[in-house]
Design an enzyme around this catalytic site. Structure first.
Site, PDB file in Angstrom:
ATOM      1  N   CYS A   1       0.908  -1.320   0.209  1.00 33.54           N
ATOM      2  CA  CYS A   1       0.182   0.002   0.154  1.00 33.54           C
ATOM      3  C   CYS A   1       0.878   1.061   0.034  1.00 33.54           C
ATOM      4  O   CYS A   1       1.612   1.484   1.125  1.00 33.54           O
ATOM      5  CB  CYS A   1      -0.892  -0.038   1.356  1.00 33.54           C
ATOM      6  SG  CYS A   1      -2.081   1.361   1.590  1.00 33.54           S
TER       7      CYS A   1
ATOM      8  N   CYS B   1      -3.213  15.410   2.817  1.00 34.58           N
ATOM      9  CA  CYS B   1      -4.024  15.373   2.049  1.00 34.58           C
ATOM     10  C   CYS B   1      -4.786  16.696   1.920  1.00 34.58           C
ATOM     11  O   CYS B   1      -5.104  17.274   2.904  1.00 34.58           O
ATOM     12  CB  CYS B   1      -5.132  14.175   2.179  1.00 34.58           C
ATOM     13  SG  CYS B   1      -6.262  13.837   0.653  1.00 34.58           S
TER      14      CYS B   1
ATOM     15  N   CYS C   1     -11.764  13.999   4.863  1.00 30.66           N
ATOM     16  CA  CYS C   1     -12.765  12.856   5.102  1.00 30.66           C
ATOM     17  C   CYS C   1     -12.849  12.888   6.628  1.00 30.66           C
ATOM     18  O   CYS C   1     -11.793  12.598   7.266  1.00 30.66           O
ATOM     19  CB  CYS C   1     -12.448  11.698   4.113  1.00 30.66           C
ATOM     20  SG  CYS C   1     -12.468  11.811   2.528  1.00 30.66           S
TER      21      CYS C   1
ATOM     22  N   CYS D   1     -11.032   9.895   8.435  1.00 25.37           N
ATOM     23  CA  CYS D   1      -9.789   9.650   8.120  1.00 25.37           C
ATOM     24  C   CYS D   1      -8.459  10.305   8.802  1.00 25.37           C
ATOM     25  O   CYS D   1      -8.587  11.567   8.820  1.00 25.37           O
ATOM     26  CB  CYS D   1      -9.266   9.754   6.443  1.00 25.37           C
ATOM     27  SG  CYS D   1      -7.634   9.623   5.924  1.00 25.37           S
TER      28      CYS D   1
HETATM   29  N1  SAH Z   1      -7.455   8.961  -0.877  1.00 26.55           N
HETATM   30  C1  SAH Z   1      -7.896   7.843  -1.304  1.00 26.55           C
HETATM   31  C2  SAH Z   1      -6.851   6.624  -0.891  1.00 26.55           C
HETATM   32  C3  SAH Z   1      -6.512   6.547   0.594  1.00 26.55           C
HETATM   33  S1  SAH Z   1      -7.573   5.739   1.538  1.00 26.55           S
HETATM   34  C4  SAH Z   1      -9.324   7.497  -1.083  1.00 26.55           C
HETATM   35  O1  SAH Z   1      -9.696   8.259  -0.230  1.00 26.55           O
HETATM   36  O2  SAH Z   1      -9.673   6.731  -1.681  1.00 26.55           O
HETATM   37  C5  SAH Z   1      -7.876   4.216   1.224  1.00 26.55           C
HETATM   38  C6  SAH Z   1      -9.134   3.593   1.956  1.00 26.55           C
HETATM   39  O3  SAH Z   1      -9.177   3.673   3.391  1.00 26.55           O
HETATM   40  C7  SAH Z   1     -10.261   4.830   1.463  1.00 26.55           C
HETATM   41  O4  SAH Z   1     -11.509   4.254   1.142  1.00 26.55           O
HETATM   42  C8  SAH Z   1     -10.442   5.594   2.828  1.00 26.55           C
HETATM   43  O5  SAH Z   1     -11.850   5.941   2.688  1.00 26.55           O
HETATM   44  C9  SAH Z   1     -10.522   4.430   3.912  1.00 26.55           C
HETATM   45  N2  SAH Z   1     -10.392   4.880   5.341  1.00 26.55           N
HETATM   46  C10 SAH Z   1      -9.651   6.281   5.488  1.00 26.55           C
HETATM   47  N3  SAH Z   1      -9.754   6.183   6.783  1.00 26.55           N
HETATM   48  C11 SAH Z   1     -10.161   5.098   7.407  1.00 26.55           C
HETATM   49  C12 SAH Z   1     -10.418   4.529   8.670  1.00 26.55           C
HETATM   50  N4  SAH Z   1     -10.127   5.384   9.739  1.00 26.55           N
HETATM   51  N5  SAH Z   1     -11.034   3.273   8.749  1.00 26.55           N
HETATM   52  C13 SAH Z   1     -11.108   2.422   7.759  1.00 26.55           C
HETATM   53  N6  SAH Z   1     -11.118   2.831   6.606  1.00 26.55           N
HETATM   54  C14 SAH Z   1     -10.534   4.360   6.218  1.00 26.55           C
HETATM   55 FE1  SF4 Z   2      -7.496  12.074   1.722  1.00 23.98          FE
HETATM   56 FE2  SF4 Z   2      -8.193  10.283   3.684  1.00 23.98          FE
HETATM   57 FE3  SF4 Z   2     -10.142  11.484   2.372  1.00 23.98          FE
HETATM   58 FE4  SF4 Z   2      -8.407   9.606   1.255  1.00 23.98          FE
HETATM   59  S1  SF4 Z   2      -9.844   9.118   2.850  1.00 23.98           S
HETATM   60  S2  SF4 Z   2      -9.111  11.561  -0.171  1.00 23.98           S
HETATM   61  S3  SF4 Z   2      -6.569  10.011   2.228  1.00 23.98           S
HETATM   62  S4  SF4 Z   2      -8.911  12.413   3.614  1.00 23.98           S
END
Ligand code: SAH
Ligand code: SF4
Length: 395
Positions: A129, A136, A140, A143
């Site tokens: 990964c 970023c 979200c 995250c």
């Molecule tokens: N920025 C990209 C890729 C990185 S995150 C994206 O958002 O798709 C990879 C995955 O993990 C995404 O589906 C994201 O939404 C999820 N993710 C982020 N934070 C998380 C958390 N705390 N627990 C589980 N999944 C999470």
């Molecule tokens: Fe950025 Fe995290 Fe949202 Fe992916 S899930 S776009 S890494 S803030």
């Protein structure tokens, strides 16, 4: 107990020679031309370097036995083959590994930026990964990376560098021996069989560099990963999805996480710009989809937020007609988060609805939770400083 293998190495000197590791053919050509390799030799020399760097994993120019001694000396004088620097390496009880990596500092940067890369071994595959950005721009709500402002985009070589470094550390080059730390490795011949752009950052906001890096990683004369084993995950940068399909054509994963715009606006704020209907239209049009080549829809399970059975039913309805896999991700907590993971019984009930609609094994097993290596837990200390803060730090 998870193991921490290395911590806090001092930063490499600022005057360090540039590394060729991770460069594409054009970059190598320019580097060779700069040390006086004649034009008519460039193609052949690039081919030699390419094979040593990306088939054999060479870390020293002196190993390149078919390159003349004289050129090897000139290369060593001007360049290195160094990978991103390891600040810390952690091994989870389940064999998952996480590296905190330090990238070379650029002129204006007060501190060397740091990123995380994670390796997840399973019996029949090994998934790496990788990160595409330091921090970023998106926020979200669930995250951890989203709480770190964007420091900068990674260069293509820094993205490829994560693959090289991981292959070094797990002994995934021809003839290399695996590390003797009790690490679980897959039974497959190659230990990294899959690469997912699911680390730090939104890869479609660093489109060109990520595309160039994936071209290097999937080059048949070099690292030779199959495009079908590379997955880009996006929060939904809709205009870039068709471009990614045309220019890179890897597998795609979509961070959906909600089935109604009103909720997705809050969880994945980019939804306010590109709502669900537009996102799914881009998915439907993604090239090469079939039952054997499906889009993965990621759905993080947040207690009392998006985990009702009505949501589950709406989810399968929303995706009908798209060749899709559904990946339910138990929420991985991090310090300071307001969210909670759904109860296990609720995840099972939700999964059953999804399952009955024809989606097999939809729940993603959390890996590396003991070392904060699971989805969405990656974050580094790198900060984006303002111009005035940079001046102070430089002094
Ligand atoms: N920025 C990209 C890729 C990185 S995150 C994206 O958002 O798709 C990879 C995955 O993990 C995404 O589906 C994201 O939404 C999820 N993710 C982020 N934070 C998380 C958390 N705390 N627990 C589980 N999944 C999470
Ligand atoms: Fe950025 Fe995290 Fe949202 Fe992916 S899930 S776009 S890494 S803030």
């Amino acid at each position: 107990m998870p193991a921490v293998l290395a911590i806090d190495a001092p930063e490499r000197g600022a005057t360090a020679k540039p590394s060729l590791a991770g460069l594409g053919r054009d970059g190598l050509k320019a580097a060779l031309a700069a040390i006086g390799v004649p034009d008519k030799q460039l193609r052949m020399r690039v081919g030699q370097l390419w094979s040593w760097m990306y088939v054999r994993g060479a870390t020293a120019f002196d190993d390149m036995s078919d390159v003349s001694k004289e050129l090897r000396a000139r290369l060593s004088e001007a360049y290195t083959l160094e990978r991103p620097e390891i600040v810390a390496e952690q091994v989870s009880v389940d064999g998952t590994r996480k590296w905190l990596l330090r990238l070379p500092r650029r002129g204006h940067e007060a501190r060397a930026p740091e990123i995380e890369t994670v390796y997840i071994p399973e019996a029949d595959r090994g998934t790496l990964c990788i990160s595409s950005q330091v921090g970023c721009t998106l926020t979200c709500s669930f995250c951890h990376t989203g709480t770190q402002k964007l420091v900068r985009n990674l260069e293509a070589a820094e993205i490829v560098g994560q693959i090289l470094l991981a292959r070094d550390r797990i002994g995934d080059w021809p003839g290399a021996s695996p590390p003797g730390d009790g690490l679980l490795l897959p039974d497959t011949e190659r230990k990294i069989t899959n690469v997912v752009l699911m680390g730090m950052g939104e890869p479609l906001y660093n489109f060109d560099n990520v595309r160039d890096a994936i071209a290097i990683a999937t080059d048949g004369d070099g690292l030779s990963l199959s495009k079908r084993r590379v997955t880009l995950s996006t929060s939904g940068v809709v205009p870039e999805i068709p471009r990614w399909g045309a220019e890179a054509g890897t597998m795609l994963a979509i961070s959906l996480h909600a089935v109604r715009d009103e909720l997705r606006d809050k969880l994945v704020p980019i939804n306010r710009k590109y709502p669900i209907a537009e996102l799914l239209a881009a998915c439907r049009a993604y090239p090469g989809l079939s039952n054997a080549r499906r889009i993965t829809f990621e759905y993080v399970m947040l207690k009392d937020v998006n985990d009702s059975l009505a949501d589950a039913r709406a989810l399968v309805k929303l995706l009908s007609g798209i060749p899709a896999k559904i990946n339910l991700i138990p929420f991985n907590p991090w310090p300071g988060t307001a969210h909670e993971c759904s109860d296990w019984e609720q995840i099972e009930r939700f999964a059953e609805v999804v399952n009955r609609a024809g989606y097999a094994s939809p729940v993603r097993t959390p890996r590396g939770r003991d070392i904060m290596a699971a989805c969405g837990q990656l974050k580094s200390e790198s900060l984006k400083l303002s111009a005035s803060e940079r001046k102070v730090a430089a002094r």
